[in-house]
Motif scaffolding. Structure first.
Motif, PDB file in Angstrom:
ATOM      1  N   GLY A 187       0.836  -1.184   0.000  1.00 62.97           N
ATOM      2  CA  GLY A 187       0.000   0.000   0.000  1.00 62.97           C
ATOM      3  C   GLY A 187       0.877   1.243   0.000  1.00 62.97           C
ATOM      4  N   ASP A 188       0.264   2.397   0.116  1.00 63.79           N
ATOM      5  CA  ASP A 188       1.019   3.655   0.052  1.00 63.79           C
ATOM      6  C   ASP A 188       2.059   3.767   1.157  1.00 63.79           C
ATOM      7  OD1 ASP A 188      -0.468   4.327  -2.129  1.00 63.79           O
ATOM      8  OD2 ASP A 188      -1.714   5.828  -1.113  1.00 63.79           O
ATOM      9  N   LEU A 481      -8.363  -4.182   5.813  1.00 63.12           N
ATOM     10  CA  LEU A 481      -7.454  -3.093   5.449  1.00 63.12           C
ATOM     11  C   LEU A 481      -7.599  -2.751   3.970  1.00 63.12           C
ATOM     12  CD1 LEU A 481      -5.064  -1.182   6.121  1.00 63.12           C
ATOM     13  CD2 LEU A 481      -3.526  -3.117   5.666  1.00 63.12           C
ATOM     14  N   TYR A 482      -7.632  -3.773   3.132  1.00 58.39           N
ATOM     15  CA  TYR A 482      -7.716  -3.553   1.686  1.00 58.39           C
ATOM     16  C   TYR A 482      -9.095  -3.045   1.269  1.00 58.39           C
ATOM     17  CZ  TYR A 482      -7.874  -4.542  -3.317  1.00 58.39           C
ATOM     18  OH  TYR A 482      -8.032  -4.434  -4.676  1.00 58.39           O
ATOM     19  N   GLU A 483     -10.165  -3.652   1.779  1.00 57.63           N
ATOM     20  CA  GLU A 483     -11.514  -3.344   1.294  1.00 57.63           C
ATOM     21  C   GLU A 483     -12.144  -2.131   1.974  1.00 57.63           C
ATOM     22  OE1 GLU A 483     -12.856  -7.930   0.058  1.00 57.63           O
ATOM     23  OE2 GLU A 483     -13.803  -6.917   1.766  1.00 57.63           O
ATOM     24  N   LYS A 484     -11.821  -1.890   3.260  1.00 61.67           N
ATOM     25  CA  LYS A 484     -12.514  -0.851   4.010  1.00 61.67           C
ATOM     26  C   LYS A 484     -11.670   0.396   4.265  1.00 61.67           C
ATOM     27  CE  LYS A 484     -15.471  -4.217   6.391  1.00 61.67           C
ATOM     28  NZ  LYS A 484     -15.916  -4.748   7.711  1.00 61.67           N
ATOM     29  N   ILE A 485     -10.357   0.238   4.320  1.00 59.29           N
ATOM     30  CA  ILE A 485      -9.485   1.379   4.622  1.00 59.29           C
ATOM     31  C   ILE A 485      -8.930   2.000   3.346  1.00 59.29           C
ATOM     32  CG2 ILE A 485      -7.455   2.163   5.877  1.00 59.29           C
ATOM     33  CD1 ILE A 485      -9.780   1.215   7.651  1.00 59.29           C
ATOM     34  N   TYR A 486      -8.444   1.178   2.433  1.00 59.65           N
ATOM     35  CA  TYR A 486      -7.873   1.699   1.196  1.00 59.65           C
ATOM     36  C   TYR A 486      -8.978   2.230   0.277  1.00 59.65           C
ATOM     37  CZ  TYR A 486      -3.363  -0.516   2.294  1.00 59.65           C
ATOM     38  OH  TYR A 486      -2.174  -0.869   2.879  1.00 59.65           O
ATOM     39  N   LYS A 488     -10.367   3.389  -3.581  1.00 56.63           N
ATOM     40  CA  LYS A 488     -10.254   2.736  -4.886  1.00 56.63           C
ATOM     41  C   LYS A 488      -8.918   3.076  -5.547  1.00 56.63           C
ATOM     42  CE  LYS A 488     -14.220   0.563  -5.119  1.00 56.63           C
ATOM     43  NZ  LYS A 488     -14.269  -0.930  -5.155  1.00 56.63           N
ATOM     44  N   GLU A 489      -8.509   4.337  -5.415  1.00 56.57           N
ATOM     45  CA  GLU A 489      -7.235   4.749  -6.005  1.00 56.57           C
ATOM     46  C   GLU A 489      -6.071   4.025  -5.337  1.00 56.57           C
ATOM     47  OE1 GLU A 489      -9.597   6.778  -4.913  1.00 56.57           O
ATOM     48  OE2 GLU A 489     -10.332   7.624  -6.810  1.00 56.57           O
ATOM     49  N   GLN A 490      -6.138   3.881  -4.017  1.00 53.00           N
ATOM     50  CA  GLN A 490      -5.077   3.169  -3.305  1.00 53.00           C
ATOM     51  C   GLN A 490      -5.059   1.688  -3.674  1.00 53.00           C
ATOM     52  OE1 GLN A 490      -6.293   4.410   0.655  1.00 53.00           O
ATOM     53  NE2 GLN A 490      -4.496   5.741   0.852  1.00 53.00           N
ATOM     54  N   GLN A 491      -6.237   1.111  -3.863  1.00 53.31           N
ATOM     55  CA  GLN A 491      -6.302  -0.287  -4.290  1.00 53.31           C
ATOM     56  C   GLN A 491      -5.677  -0.468  -5.672  1.00 53.31           C
ATOM     57  OE1 GLN A 491     -10.439  -1.383  -4.068  1.00 53.31           O
ATOM     58  NE2 GLN A 491     -10.481  -1.440  -1.824  1.00 53.31           N
ATOM     59  N   GLU A 492      -5.945   0.471  -6.563  1.00 53.19           N
ATOM     60  CA  GLU A 492      -5.376   0.394  -7.910  1.00 53.19           C
ATOM     61  C   GLU A 492      -3.857   0.517  -7.862  1.00 53.19           C
ATOM     62  OE1 GLU A 492      -6.711  -0.261 -10.864  1.00 53.19           O
ATOM     63  OE2 GLU A 492      -8.650  -0.633  -9.914  1.00 53.19           O
ATOM     64  N   ARG A 493      -3.363   1.453  -7.051  1.00 53.49           N
ATOM     65  CA  ARG A 493      -1.908   1.613  -6.934  1.00 53.49           C
ATOM     66  C   ARG A 493      -1.272   0.361  -6.348  1.00 53.49           C
ATOM     67  NH1 ARG A 493      -3.067   7.144  -5.480  1.00 53.49           N
ATOM     68  NH2 ARG A 493      -2.963   6.648  -3.253  1.00 53.49           N
ATOM     69  N   MET A 494      -1.931  -0.231  -5.352  1.00 54.63           N
ATOM     70  CA  MET A 494      -1.394  -1.436  -4.725  1.00 54.63           C
ATOM     71  C   MET A 494      -1.286  -2.570  -5.742  1.00 54.63           C
ATOM     72  SD  MET A 494      -2.899  -3.562  -1.479  1.00 54.63           S
ATOM     73  CE  MET A 494      -2.410  -5.270  -1.209  1.00 54.63           C
ATOM     74  N   ALA A 495      -2.342  -2.786  -6.533  1.00 60.35           N
ATOM     75  CA  ALA A 495      -2.312  -3.847  -7.546  1.00 60.35           C
ATOM     76  C   ALA A 495      -1.190  -3.605  -8.550  1.00 60.35           C
ATOM     77  CB  ALA A 495      -3.659  -3.933  -8.254  1.00 60.35           C
ATOM     78  N   LYS A 496      -1.018  -2.354  -8.949  1.00 62.57           N
ATOM     79  CA  LYS A 496       0.035  -2.012  -9.906  1.00 62.57           C
ATOM     80  C   LYS A 496       1.416  -2.291  -9.325  1.00 62.57           C
ATOM     81  CE  LYS A 496       1.832   1.870 -12.629  1.00 62.57           C
ATOM     82  NZ  LYS A 496       1.656   3.314 -12.948  1.00 62.57           N
TER      83      LYS A 496
END
Length: 553
Positions: A187-188, A481-486, A488-496
């Protein structure tokens, strides 16, 4: 062909689980576990140069802590008794896996080691924390070398994950309890601006008050300006591997002050016993709603460093320097292992047991070897029975044993005697050998109730059930952490970031397993990573995933 068998270094076959240390029914790790200590001591000495085997790339600055709200109701530990007391110290921030010459967090994705050394009038107090409240492992020192070496360069080629990430991801995917920490890592928060980070004890501590009551505690150090992460690459000037260090040093030299507020999270023994998770498990967090933060201190930077070697390289932090009257370690197996391992690593790195006599490490209350006091406000002058050795900087006229002819060393008043549970006054007398009339005493003295609510505390301390395997409960905090805290933009960055990092994985077996590992957190995330890695995706629930890790005959 003769089979290759996992063995002790002596060559004798090791027939137990090499990743789980031995522990007793009370949850205590055993010093007789030869394999455990062999693993830790060998790991501490497995670098060929005199730099840290972990946390080698470090930066630092000077700080001051001020107690704002005493914790005297939950601990007799002297540093936390009086509002307004201030303690000078140093903060060392570091990467975990890289060598001294590799990049800092401006170019490297890694947890931030956030260690504070405070010089109190009562002795040195170290907080050896990280910027995340959880960690990759939870079963103790038997995992230290396995894990850390998987995050370093391949010993066969000397090349890192940017060439081949196989060993990096092979270890993590074989140990799914790591997934909460790895969700933080990619994550970030995986690349932070110095010193815009929080710091967490991660481990649970046991605070004990004047009434002999136990409180389970975790410490949080929260950045007052909020955390700042390197997301786009323009948050600070990026010019090379030391960009974060340069940002820290230059802003401090320009007069910038950074500050943090310190909190504790607390549980009673009954709350710890009823806790959904396990207070001895380093891969879990405590709900802030159920266990709110309680402020007790502030920390502020005071000056930049002016001698990198003496102040950042020679500083030696250890979790054992937080253990004092009123603060005990929990039975978290990783904490218990670190109490031994950090000091042992320092003894090797300095080639001496006397690294704690160097100026940056030396307690305020030890007498200066050049004849003048280090500080006039010290609580006491310490004396112990360790002597001599290379790099010894202080002479002592005290006896090297408890003596009947030298009563210059006093034994301090004890708020809680570990055997009787009663307080004892200060004295300087040899109390004599205790006669034992009954050969079979059933250890009644040792089994006496040492703390209030002893039975509940014993149940909490003995619960190391997570050592026996992994359950869906070990995944759900990572999912939250992934579904409720991050966002959508943070999820996309994490996947990348995950796809970019894992794309160098050369092993097709490990490459296929990576999306399945992340599918445990979120099925769609697993599918997205599989697409990015161009591998077939087969979602597996946790039980089936664990079964898939077994190798065939």
């Amino acid at each position: 062909m003769t089979e290759k068998i996992y063995s002790y270094r002596s060559g004798n076959a090791f027939t137990k689980n090499p990743l789980v240390p031995e522990y007793d029914a009370c949850g205590n790790l055993l010093i007789k576990d030869v394999h455990h200590f062999e693993q830790m001591t060998t790991f501490n000495r497995s670098t060929n140069i005199s730099e840290r085997i972990v946390h080698s790339k470090g930066s630092g600055c000077f700080v001051k802590m001020k107690i704002t709200d005493p914790l005297s109701d939950i601990t007799v530990a002297k540093p936390f008794q009086n509002a307004g007391e201030e303690y000078e110290g140093i903060l060392r921030m570091s990467t975990v896996a890289g060598e001294r010459g590799t990049g800092d967090h401006s170019t490297v994705r890694d947890p931030v080691g956030t260690s504070f050394k405070f010089k109190t009038p009562y002795g040195v107090m170290d907080w050896v924390f990280n910027n995340t409240p959880v960690f990759f492992i939870r079963t103790g020192g038997t995992q230290f070398e396995h894990f850390i070496k998987s995050q370093k360069r391949d010993h066969r080629t000397g090349l890192g994950a940017d060439y081949d990430a196989t060993q990096f991801w092979d270890y993590l995917t074989l140990n799914p309890e790591s997934i909460h920490q790895v969700t933080y890592l990619f994550g970030d928060r995986g690349k932070q601006v110095y010193p815009y980070f929080n710091a967490y004890s991660g481990h649970t501590l046991k605070f004990i008050n004047k009434d002999n009551e136990v409180t389970y505690v975790q410490i949080h150090v929260i950045q007052d300006e909020g955390v700042k992460n390197i997301v786009n690459g323009d948050e600070i000037p990026i010019f090379g591997p030391d960009s974060n260090r340069a940002h820290l040093q230059s802003t401090l030299e320009a007069g910038k002050k950074y500050s943090w507020t310190c909190y504790v999270q607390t549980m009673t023994p009954q709350q710890a016993l009823d806790f959904k998770y396990n207070v001895n498990d380093l891969t879990k967090v405590w709900s802030h709603k159920e266990y709110p933060l309680r402020k007790f201190a502030t920390i502020e930077t005071t000056a930049p460093i002016d001698n990198y070697f003496e102040q950042v390289e020679q500083v030696a932090m250890s979790p054992s320097n937080l253990i004092m009257d009123g603060i005990e370690p929990s039975n978290d197996p990783v904490l218990v292992a670190r109490l031994f391992s950090y000091d042992d690593a320092h003894r090797f790195r300095f080639n001496s047991p006397n690294y704690d006599q160097l100026p940056i490490n030396r307690p305020l209350n030890t007498e200066c070897p050049y004849g003048y006091k280090t500080n006039n406000k010290v609580d006491h002058i310490p004396a112990n029975l360790t002597r001599d050795g290379f790099m010894s900087l202080g002479a002592s006229s005290d006896k090297s044993f408890i003596s009947s002819v030298d009563n210059s060393i006093k034994f301090p008043p004890s708020a809680v005697c570990p055997i009787t549970g009663k307080s004892a006054p200060a004295h300087s007398h040899y109390v004599g050998a205790k006669y034992r009339a009954d050969v079979d005493t059933e250890q009644k003295g040792l089994k006496a109730n040492q703390v209030k609510d002893h039975e509940t505390v014993a149940k909490v301390d003995s619960n190391l059930s997570f050592m026996e395997g992994i359950n869906e409960i070990d995944i759900e905090q990572a999912t939250a952490l992934y579904e409720k805290i991050y966002t959508k933009e943070q999820q996309e960055r994490m996947a990348k970031e995950l796809i970019n990092h894992a794309s160098t994985t050369k092993s097709p077996i490990v490459r296929k397993r990576i999306p399945q590992y992340w599918g445990l957190v979120n099925k769609d995330l697993g599918a997205k990573i599989a697409e990015g890695l161009n591998v077939e995706y087969e979602y597996l629930p946790l039980k089936e995933y664990c079964e898939s890790l077994k190798t065939g005959e």
